[in-house]
Design an enzyme around this catalytic site. Structure first.
Site, PDB file in Angstrom:
ATOM      1  N   HIS A  79       1.013  -1.661  -0.264  1.00 32.15           N
ATOM      2  CA  HIS A  79       0.015  -0.353  -0.313  1.00 32.15           C
ATOM      3  C   HIS A  79       0.986   1.389  -0.300  1.00 32.15           C
ATOM      4  O   HIS A  79       0.827   1.599  -0.876  1.00 32.15           O
ATOM      5  CB  HIS A  79      -0.946   0.100   1.027  1.00 32.15           C
ATOM      6  CG  HIS A  79      -1.764  -1.343   1.594  1.00 32.15           C
ATOM      7  ND1 HIS A  79      -3.120  -1.459   0.334  1.00 32.15           N
ATOM      8  CD2 HIS A  79      -2.025  -1.999   2.271  1.00 32.15           C
ATOM      9  CE1 HIS A  79      -3.654  -1.949   0.881  1.00 32.15           C
ATOM     10  NE2 HIS A  79      -3.050  -2.719   2.180  1.00 32.15           N
TER      11      HIS A  79
HETATM   12  O1  RIB Z   1      -5.361   0.332   4.654  1.00 36.00           O
HETATM   13  C1  RIB Z   1      -4.124   0.247   4.129  1.00 36.00           C
HETATM   14  C2  RIB Z   1      -3.110   1.790   4.572  1.00 36.00           C
HETATM   15  O2  RIB Z   1      -3.895   1.742   6.220  1.00 36.00           O
HETATM   16  C3  RIB Z   1      -2.443   1.684   5.183  1.00 36.00           C
HETATM   17  O3  RIB Z   1      -0.917   2.856   5.066  1.00 36.00           O
HETATM   18  C4  RIB Z   1      -1.264   1.171   6.507  1.00 36.00           C
HETATM   19  O4  RIB Z   1      -0.574   1.405   6.076  1.00 36.00           O
HETATM   20  C5  RIB Z   1      -2.595   1.509   7.334  1.00 36.00           C
HETATM   21  O5  RIB Z   1      -2.292   2.937   7.262  1.00 36.00           O
END
Ligand code: RIB
Ligand code: CA
Length: 311
Positions: free
Chosen positions: A239
Site C-alpha cells: 500500500h
Molecule cells: O489501508 C492500508 C493503509 O492503512 C496503509 O497505509 C496501512 O499502513 C494503514 O495505514
C-alpha cells in the site's frame, strides 16, 4: 538532477516501514522530514518506529516530528492484527539516538512548505489527521504545497469495511478537509495498491539480498503475509510503497482526474471515498487524480532495484 522536496506523513506500521526504506534510496527525492500520526498503532509507537527505522537505515539525519494522537473528531482505531501492537510486527530495532524533535508535525509541515516556496510534495500514508490539522491552523497552507500524494481510499471496495479503506475510515473528517482544500491530490487507493502487491517469493528474494535493510523489509512483512494468507492470498499489497513510488515516477501508473468526497455520516459507508469516476453525475470539483492501475512487473523491478542499492 532537480530533486523533489518531500515530507512523508505516516503511521509505521509495516508497509509504512517498507515505504521509508524505499524512499531513503529514491534518487530524485529530497526527504526533508517524516511526520507521524496515530493510525496503525498509537502515536507513541508510530513516532518511535519512524525514528528507529530511519536511524537503522542510515537516515538518522531526517528529522521526525510527532503528530496527532487521535483523529479530529473520533476515537482512534488501530490495526494490530496486521502490524502488531508495536507497529513493527514484533521486529525489534535499536533505539534511535537522533535528537528528539519537539515541533508538532502540523507546524513542521507548514514551516517546511513555506521554506520550499510551494514546491513541497507531501506523501501521506496514514490517517490524514496531521494534514487536516495543518490546513486548519494555517489557512494559507494550500499555496505552499505542490501536491499531496496519499495512500488512502478506494473508488471501489474497502478493507476495514466493505465501503472504506483504513486511512480514510480512521479519520474521515480529516480526509474530507484534505480533499476539499484545493490542493491537487493523487489518490493511491486500493484500486491500485491491491494490484501493486509483492508475493511471498518476491519478499523472500529481497530478504536474501544480504543487507540489514533488506532483511528488515522482509521481516516486517511476515505478520502481514500471515494475515493475508488467512484470506487465501500468498502476497501482500504494498500500500504505502505505491504512493512513494508514484511520487517519484508516475510512468508505470495510470489513472484519471475525478471528484472525491468522503462519507462522514453513513452507518455502512462511513469513510467511503465517494468518487464520480464511474458516474454520469459529476461533482463540481475535480482536484483528485485517482490512480487505478500499475505495471506490476515494473513496480516489482523498481522495488527490487531500490532494495539492491543497500547491498
Ligand atoms: O489501508 C492500508 C493503509 O492503512 C496503509 O497505509 C496501512 O499502513 C494503514 O495505514
Ligand atoms: Ca500507513
Amino acid at each position: 538532477m532537480n530533486k523533489i522536496p518531500v515530507i512523508i506523513d505516516c503511521d509505521p506500521g509495516t508497509d509504512d516501514t517498507m515505504a521509508l526504506i524505499l524512499a531513503n534510496k529514491i534518487e530524485n527525492f529530497d526527504l526533508l522530514a517524516v511526520t507521524t500520526v496515530a493510525g496503525n498503532v498509537i502515536c507513541d509507537y508510530t513516532f518511535q518506529n519512524a525514528r528507529n527505522v530511519l536511524s537503522y537505515i542510515g537516515a538518522e539525519h531526517v528529522p521526525v516530528y510527532k503528530g496527532a494522537a487521535k483523529p479530529m473528531m473520533r476515537e482512534l482505531k488501530t490495526a494490530p492484527h496486521v502490524h502488531g501492537v508495536d507497529g513493527l510486527a514484533g521486529v525489534e530495532l535499536p533505539q534511535s539516538s537522533a535528537p528528539v524533535e519537539t515541533e508538532a508535525a502540523w507546524d513542521a509541515i507548514y514551516r517546511i512548505a513555506k521554506e520550499q516556496n510551494g514546491e513541497l510534495v507531501l506523501i501521506a500514508v496514514g490517517p490524514m489527521t496531521n494534514v487536516a490539522l495543518a490546513l486548519t491552523k494555517y489557512n494559507d497552507l494550500p499555496k505552499y504545497i505542490k501536491r499531496i500524494v496519499i495512500m488512502g481510499g478506494a473508488a471501489i471496495g474497502g478493507n476495514v469495511t466493505p465501503a472504506a479503506e483504513f486511512n480514510i475510515y480512521v479519520d474521515p473528517e480529516a480526509a474530507e478537509l484534505m480533499f476539499t482544500s484545493g490542493i491537487p491530490i493523487v489518490m493511491c487507493g486500493l484500486d491500485v495498491t491491491m494490484k501493486a502487491y509483492l508475493t511471498d517469493a518476491e519478499i523472500e528474494r529481497i530478504g536474501s539480498m544480504g543487507s540489514k535493510e533488506a532483511k528488515l523489509f522482509h521481516d516486517v512483512e511476515q505478520k502481514a503475509l500471515g494475515f493475508y494468507r488467512t484470506l487465501g492470498m500468498n502476497y501482500v499489497a504494498a500500500h504505502d510503497p505505491t504512493a512513494v513510488l508514484f511520487a517519484s515516477d508516475d510512468s508505470i501508473f495510470t489513472g484519471e482526474e475525478a471528484g472525491v468526497h468522503v462519507e462522514t455520516k453513513g452507518k455502512l459507508t462511513l469513510g467511503k471515498t465517494v468518487t464520480d469516476l464511474y458516474s454520469d453525475a459529476q461533482f463540481d470539483d475535480h482536484f483528485v487524480f485517482i490512480v487505478t492501475d500499475v505495471d506490476r512487473d515494473a513496480f516489482v523491478k523498481k522495488v527490487t532495484q531500490l532494495m539492491e542499492s543497500y547491498s
